[in-house]
Design an enzyme around this catalytic site. Structure first.
Site, mmCIF file in Angstrom:
data_model
loop_
_atom_site.group_PDB
_atom_site.id
_atom_site.type_symbol
_atom_site.label_atom_id
_atom_site.label_comp_id
_atom_site.label_asym_id
_atom_site.label_seq_id
_atom_site.Cartn_x
_atom_site.Cartn_y
_atom_site.Cartn_z
ATOM 1 N N ARG A 160 3.578 -5.229 -16.670
ATOM 2 C CA ARG A 160 3.406 -4.143 -17.754
ATOM 3 C C ARG A 160 4.594 -3.429 -17.901
ATOM 4 O O ARG A 160 4.722 -2.438 -18.278
ATOM 5 C CB ARG A 160 2.393 -2.932 -17.406
ATOM 6 C CG ARG A 160 0.925 -3.698 -17.202
ATOM 7 C CD ARG A 160 0.622 -4.039 -18.627
ATOM 8 N NE ARG A 160 -1.076 -4.445 -18.527
ATOM 9 C CZ ARG A 160 -1.522 -5.630 -18.200
ATOM 10 N NH1 ARG A 160 -0.576 -6.475 -17.545
ATOM 11 N NH2 ARG A 160 -2.324 -5.658 -18.056
ATOM 12 N N SER A 230 -6.003 0.036 -20.587
ATOM 13 C CA SER A 230 -5.819 0.731 -19.424
ATOM 14 C C SER A 230 -5.135 1.952 -19.614
ATOM 15 O O SER A 230 -3.821 1.616 -20.260
ATOM 16 C CB SER A 230 -5.108 -0.252 -18.424
ATOM 17 O OG SER A 230 -5.922 -1.578 -17.991
ATOM 18 N N GLU A 326 0.087 3.858 -18.203
ATOM 19 C CA GLU A 326 0.512 2.565 -18.689
ATOM 20 C C GLU A 326 0.798 2.885 -20.191
ATOM 21 O O GLU A 326 1.705 1.928 -20.880
ATOM 22 C CB GLU A 326 -0.549 1.609 -18.333
ATOM 23 C CG GLU A 326 -0.040 0.181 -18.570
ATOM 24 C CD GLU A 326 -0.871 -0.508 -19.919
ATOM 25 O OE1 GLU A 326 -0.178 -1.559 -20.504
ATOM 26 O OE2 GLU A 326 -1.859 -0.088 -20.315
HETATM 27 N N1 EPU Z 1 -13.283 -1.469 -10.145
HETATM 28 C C1 EPU Z 1 -14.065 -0.260 -9.559
HETATM 29 N N2 EPU Z 1 -14.920 0.123 -10.447
HETATM 30 C C2 EPU Z 1 -15.013 -0.046 -11.718
HETATM 31 C C3 EPU Z 1 -14.157 -1.030 -12.274
HETATM 32 C C4 EPU Z 1 -13.220 -1.720 -11.603
HETATM 33 O O1 EPU Z 1 -13.934 -0.033 -8.197
HETATM 34 O O2 EPU Z 1 -15.666 0.593 -12.296
HETATM 35 C C5 EPU Z 1 -12.120 -1.962 -9.126
HETATM 36 C C6 EPU Z 1 -12.981 -3.497 -8.545
HETATM 37 O O3 EPU Z 1 -12.479 -3.582 -7.432
HETATM 38 C C7 EPU Z 1 -12.331 -4.439 -9.379
HETATM 39 C C8 EPU Z 1 -10.820 -4.003 -9.667
HETATM 40 O O4 EPU Z 1 -11.161 -2.507 -10.075
HETATM 41 O O5 EPU Z 1 -12.101 -5.750 -8.953
HETATM 42 C C9 EPU Z 1 -10.363 -4.451 -10.838
HETATM 43 O O6 EPU Z 1 -10.952 -4.424 -12.244
HETATM 44 P P1 EPU Z 1 -10.902 -5.282 -13.362
HETATM 45 O O7 EPU Z 1 -11.041 -6.364 -13.048
HETATM 46 O O8 EPU Z 1 -11.723 -4.566 -14.390
HETATM 47 O O9 EPU Z 1 -9.213 -5.093 -13.939
HETATM 48 P P2 EPU Z 1 -8.247 -4.079 -13.743
HETATM 49 O O10 EPU Z 1 -7.402 -4.196 -12.608
HETATM 50 O O11 EPU Z 1 -8.829 -2.407 -13.841
HETATM 51 C C10 EPU Z 1 -6.401 -5.178 -15.208
HETATM 52 C C11 EPU Z 1 -5.491 -5.035 -16.460
HETATM 53 C C12 EPU Z 1 -6.375 -4.935 -17.559
HETATM 54 C C13 EPU Z 1 -7.007 -6.408 -17.763
HETATM 55 C C14 EPU Z 1 -7.735 -6.652 -16.286
HETATM 56 C C15 EPU Z 1 -8.382 -8.205 -16.364
HETATM 57 C C16 EPU Z 1 -3.814 -3.203 -15.991
HETATM 58 C C17 EPU Z 1 -3.139 -1.761 -15.866
HETATM 59 N N3 EPU Z 1 -4.991 -3.501 -16.363
HETATM 60 O O12 EPU Z 1 -7.418 -4.064 -15.106
HETATM 61 O O13 EPU Z 1 -5.722 -4.947 -18.777
HETATM 62 O O14 EPU Z 1 -7.632 -6.743 -18.752
HETATM 63 O O15 EPU Z 1 -7.020 -6.108 -14.988
HETATM 64 O O16 EPU Z 1 -7.188 -8.827 -15.729
HETATM 65 O O17 EPU Z 1 -3.089 -4.261 -15.046
HETATM 66 C C18 EPU Z 1 -4.762 -3.258 -20.151
HETATM 67 O O18 EPU Z 1 -3.427 -3.553 -19.605
HETATM 68 O O19 EPU Z 1 -4.655 -2.391 -21.141
HETATM 69 C C19 EPU Z 1 -5.749 -3.934 -19.713
HETATM 70 C C20 EPU Z 1 -7.097 -3.702 -20.175
#
Ligand code: EPU
Length: 338
Positions: A160, A230, A326
């Site tokens: 990012r 995010s 971010e």
């Molecule tokens: N989780 C929780 N509670 C929740 C939701 C998630 O504990 O309510 C934990 C779980 O362990 C889950 C982990 O968070 O496995 C990761 O969640 P998720 O797969 O939804 O992805 P993220 O890491 O929160 C990142 C990117 C997103 C992208 C998704 C999918 C960043 C800052 N964000 O989110 O990107 O769509 O992965 O790959 O890296 C963005 O940058 O705006 C964005 C939406």
């Protein structure tokens, strides 16, 4: 190309938080040759405004959203090199590439924003980032008063992040085109847990099906409007920092990175700090994806900013981890005359 009015131009339709803020001038070049003059007048350079939080009324803003078009530079049986204008809508572009048989971007479906912005923050989702597909970036350098083509290697594309967020480049370089190198062969990335869960044989041979699947996964978790995706980055920790965190949070998921560090989910830290669905004024920590802050309809910039600070403070107190935004937070001008 240039709109100004006493009292300012409403910006609610020009950024995805949809806040009732204005700008002193909205500058919308529709052709590349208009960019040098437009850039001179602009304080902030945006695409579709899908990754900003304006803290109030803004000085003049340039959006590249009307720079459209593309050109195929080279096509072989293995790859296509294609140059695409920065203002093309990212998701529309991803879908178009698939229909042309140009592959690699499928997992980046439905990410809000423009092609130019995609490289500024090196968008990523479901195990894919845009960086490896970028060959070069072309644009107007305000400082040098010159057009420049930068090879991707010179753009420090990281998690990012890119050179375009650094002070010497931010709002100084107007990206107008991006050259992408895409594959002619469909080689799906189906490793991310959310995708693995939907294992369907069709994903293996139907790129449009993968595109639609990613859209569906995103639609389940992410709000359709009133957010900037995010709000925070996932923290990246060194081994001892992870070990410290594990003492307080033995169940914390972590993802090892090639450089020996570990990425941990900010969504987990926020969720387990009890902030899911937390409301402050018209702003809320999204109940399904707590990494996303939402404008429920009548949030002020201050509601969102106070909520972001509350999340940061709570996570720091609970887990000893600093969450880095971010989203780009934009400083306002003093109140505009009504
Ligand atoms: N989780 C929780 N509670 C929740 C939701 C998630 O504990 O309510 C934990 C779980 O362990 C889950 C982990 O968070 O496995 C990761 O969640 P998720 O797969 O939804 O992805 P993220 O890491 O929160 C990142 C990117 C997103 C992208 C998704 C999918 C960043 C800052 N964000 O989110 O990107 O769509 O992965 O790959 O890296 C963005 O940058 O705006 C964005 C939406």
């Amino acid at each position: 190309m240039f709109a100004a009015a006493s009292g300012g131009i409403p910006l609610d339709k020009y950024h995805t938080f949809g806040l009732a803020v204005r700008t002193q001038a909205l500058i919308l070049p529709a052709r590349e040759d208009e960019v040098p003059e437009a850039a001179q007048k602009a304080a902030y350079i945006l695409g579709e405004g899908s990754n900003i939080l304006p803290l109030g009324d803004l000085p003049p803003v340039l959006s590249t959203r009307y720079l459209r078009g593309y050109a195929v530079l080279e096509a072989t049986s293995d790859l296509v090199r294609v140059e695409v204008a920065a203002g093309e809508n990212w998701d529309g572009w991803v879908r178009f590439c698939i229909t042309q048989g140009w592959y690699g971007l499928e997992n980046l479906a439905a990410i809000p924003g423009s092609v130019g912005a995609a490289v500024v923050q090196n968008i990523g989702a479901y195990g894919v980032e845009v960086a490896p597909w970028v060959e070069s970036i072309y644009g107007w350098n305000k400082r040098l008063q010159a057009w420049q083509r930068l090879p991707a290697e010179a753009c420090s594309l990281g998690y990012r992040s890119s050179v375009f967020q650094m002070p010497a480049w931010q709002d100084q370089f107007v990206i107008t085109r991006v050259v992408l190198r895409l594959k002619r062969r469909y080689e799906p990335v189906l490793t991310y847990p959310d995708v693995v869960r939907r294992k369907h044989p069709r994903l293996l041979y139907d790129p449009l099906y993968l595109y639609e699947t990613i859209r569906a996964i995103r639609a389940e978790k992410l709000p359709a409007e009133g957010s900037a995706g995010s709000f925070f980055k996932n923290p990246i920790l060194k081994e001892p920092e992870l070990a410290d965190l594990q003492k307080k949070a033995p169940d914390i998921p972590f993802h090892p990175l090639p450089d020996g560090r570990y990425k941990v989910p900010a969504a987990w830290l926020i969720d387990k700090a009890g902030l899911k669905g937390y409301r402050l004024g018209g702003a809320q920590v999204h109940p399904r994806q707590p990494l996303v802050l939402v404008n429920l309809g009548n949030a002020t910039p201050q509601d969102l900013w106070a909520l972001a600070q509350h999340v940061q403070k709570t996570v720091a107190e609970r887990w000893g981890i600093h969450l880095e935004p971010e989203v780009r937070v934009l400083a306002p001008v003093p109140t505009l005359e009504p």
